[in-house]
Design an enzyme around this catalytic site. Structure first.
Site, short mmCIF file in Angstrom:
data_model
loop_
_atom_site.label_atom_id
_atom_site.label_comp_id
_atom_site.label_asym_id
_atom_site.label_seq_id
_atom_site.Cartn_x
_atom_site.Cartn_y
_atom_site.Cartn_z
CG HIS A 266 -2.08 0.85 1.20
ND1 HIS A 266 -3.07 0.70 0.27
CD2 HIS A 266 -2.45 1.90 1.97
CE1 HIS A 266 -4.01 1.63 0.47
NE2 HIS A 266 -3.64 2.37 1.49
CE LYS B 140 -7.51 8.51 1.26
NZ LYS B 140 -7.90 9.14 2.53
CG ASP C 183 -6.47 13.18 6.78
OD1 ASP C 183 -6.80 13.19 7.98
OD2 ASP C 183 -6.01 12.16 6.24
CD GLU D 121 -10.10 7.58 4.67
OE1 GLU D 121 -9.81 7.83 3.49
OE2 GLU D 121 -9.42 8.02 5.62
O1 LIG Z 1 -6.03 9.34 4.74
C1 LIG Z 1 -4.91 9.04 5.12
O2 LIG Z 1 -4.09 9.95 5.14
C2 LIG Z 1 -4.53 7.69 5.63
C3 LIG Z 1 -5.19 6.50 5.09
C4 LIG Z 1 -6.58 6.49 4.73
C5 LIG Z 1 -6.75 5.66 3.68
C6 LIG Z 1 -5.47 5.25 3.26
O3 LIG Z 1 -5.20 4.50 2.34
O4 LIG Z 1 -4.55 5.83 4.04
MN LIG Z 2 -5.55 11.45 4.27
#
Ligand SMILES: O=C(O)C[C@H]1C=CC(=O)O1
Ligand SMILES: [Mn+2]
Length: 372
Positions: free
Chosen positions: A21, A166, A248, A326
């Site tokens: 990831h 996303k 965020d 999410e």
């Molecule tokens: O949003 C983030 O910064 C962290 C996180 C949320 C989904 C993902 O893949 O990483």
């Molecule tokens: Mn984020």
């Protein structure tokens, strides 16, 4: 005699991810969760989770610091205290320990889980009741390969698992990133909503060029394009473009939310229990957003099932979130440490039922994945 907190145990649990990831600051092959087991004098155990991304790559707390700081500083502040006044216990933690929001969130989750089990109520019911039982969940495409990401998205759409995606960008050059995002959006067309998360990787002038190109490509939401502390820059970007900004890392708690909206920010806030020190803190931020007309988004630090369930109980108490959630963390992991995993269907997830979080640890799996 009133029930007291008797013992707090923390475990570092390493679970492999289903694929690498790739984020702007790190590539994950494994997720490390800090699992809290909090035993009370009435025999009830509350469970909680504190999780971050990539050791110290994402933020100032690491899994190891979360565990050590709970063991050495935070647990002794709670052990021996009455179990059920969670607001008093939060104040006590905040009075004696600064920061450490993820650690505090894990402890508050365990307190709420135990209190729910004690009273026969779910955490959402303890908070006043659920307004929604099925919440939309997006998927993050972050394999690092455009063709693989497109295949992954097509599969999720066919399975009716996810219809919002996303994309994690910011690790490559701007042109490469824009090409990658535009190719995915073109392949998916109107069947999917495509958003990006830059995770603070751009400076403001790069952001102006990048956001213009992404807006032209049909991207629906731009998450944290510039560094967290640059509130004024984020407000300028929000006012400059039609495509909305999602704050965020810039918005940890209600105070950050107030700063942004009073400075003229519009768009949406990513809510995360881990950023705000737990469910009560994140709901305070949600209420600031609601009062200011800023959209809500249920965010994750890629927690496993326990942290994800805790977040879902919080989101369930809110009106429908503008940008959904999410809460896919458990789906990124190869295995789980609970008896019954969350139920992901119809582009979303169902709020777990039963007292507390509605989640039961699988002792064998927990022992297997716990660090010795
Ligand atoms: O949003 C983030 O910064 C962290 C996180 C949320 C989904 C993902 O893949 O990483
Ligand atoms: Mn984020």
């Amino acid at each position: 005699m009133s029930t007291v907190i008797e013992h707090i145990e923390t475990l570092l649990v390493d679970l492999p991810t289903i694929r690498p990831h790739k984020l702007s600051m790190t590539t994950m092959a494994c997720q490390t969760m800090v699992i809290v087991r909090m035993r009370h004098s009435d025999g009830i155990e509350g469970i909680g989770e504190g999780t971050t991304i990539g050791g110290l790559a994402y933020g100032p707390e690491s899994p190891e610091s979360i565990k050590r700081n709970i063991d050495i500083y935070l647990a002794p502040l709670l052990v021996g205290q009455s179990s059920s006044n969670i607001h008093q216990l939060r104040s006590r933690l905040n009075r004696h320990a600064r920061g450490n929001m993820i650690a505090k969130s894990a402890l508050e989750t365990a307190l709420l889980d135990a209190q729910g089990k004690r009273l026969g109520l779910s955490v959402a019911e303890l908070l006043g009741g659920a307004r929604q039982e099925h919440l939309p969940v997006l998927w993050t495409l972050a394999s690092g390969d455009t063709a693989k990401d497109i295949d992954e998205a097509q599969l999720r759409l066919e399975q009716r698992r996810h219809c919002d995606f996303k994309l994690k960008i910011g690790a490559n050059s701007l042109d490469q990133d824009v090409g990658h995002v535009a190719a995915i959006k073109q392949a998916l067309g109107d069947r999917a909503s495509v958003r990006v998360d830059v995770n603070q990787a751009w400076d403001e002038s790069t952001a102006v060029r990048g956001i213009q190109a992404l807006q032209d490509a049909g991207i629906e939401l731009i998450e944290q394009p510039i560094p967290a502390r640059e509130h004024a820059g984020l407000i300028r970007l929000a006012n400059r473009f039609n495509v909305p900004m999602l704050a965020d890392e810039a918005v940890q708690d209600a105070r950050d939310g107030l700063d942004l909206v009073s400075g003229g920010f519009s768009g949406a806030f990513a809510l995360k229990i881990a950023k705000s020190g737990g469910i009560h803190g994140v709901l305070e931020l949600a209420h600031v957003a609601q009062a200011a007309g800023v959209g809500l988004y249920g965010g994750t630090l890629l927690e496993g099932t326990i942290g994800t369930a805790a977040s879902l109980h919080a989101w369930a108490t809110l009106p429908e979130m503008t940008w959904g959630t999410e809460m896919f963390g458990p789906l990124l992991l190869k295995d789980d440490i609970v008896i019954k995993s969350l139920n992901y269907t119809e582009f979303g997830v169902t709020l777990p039922q039963g007292p507390g979080l509605g989640i039961t640890l699988d002792e064998e799996k927990l022992a297997y994945y716990s660090r010795q």
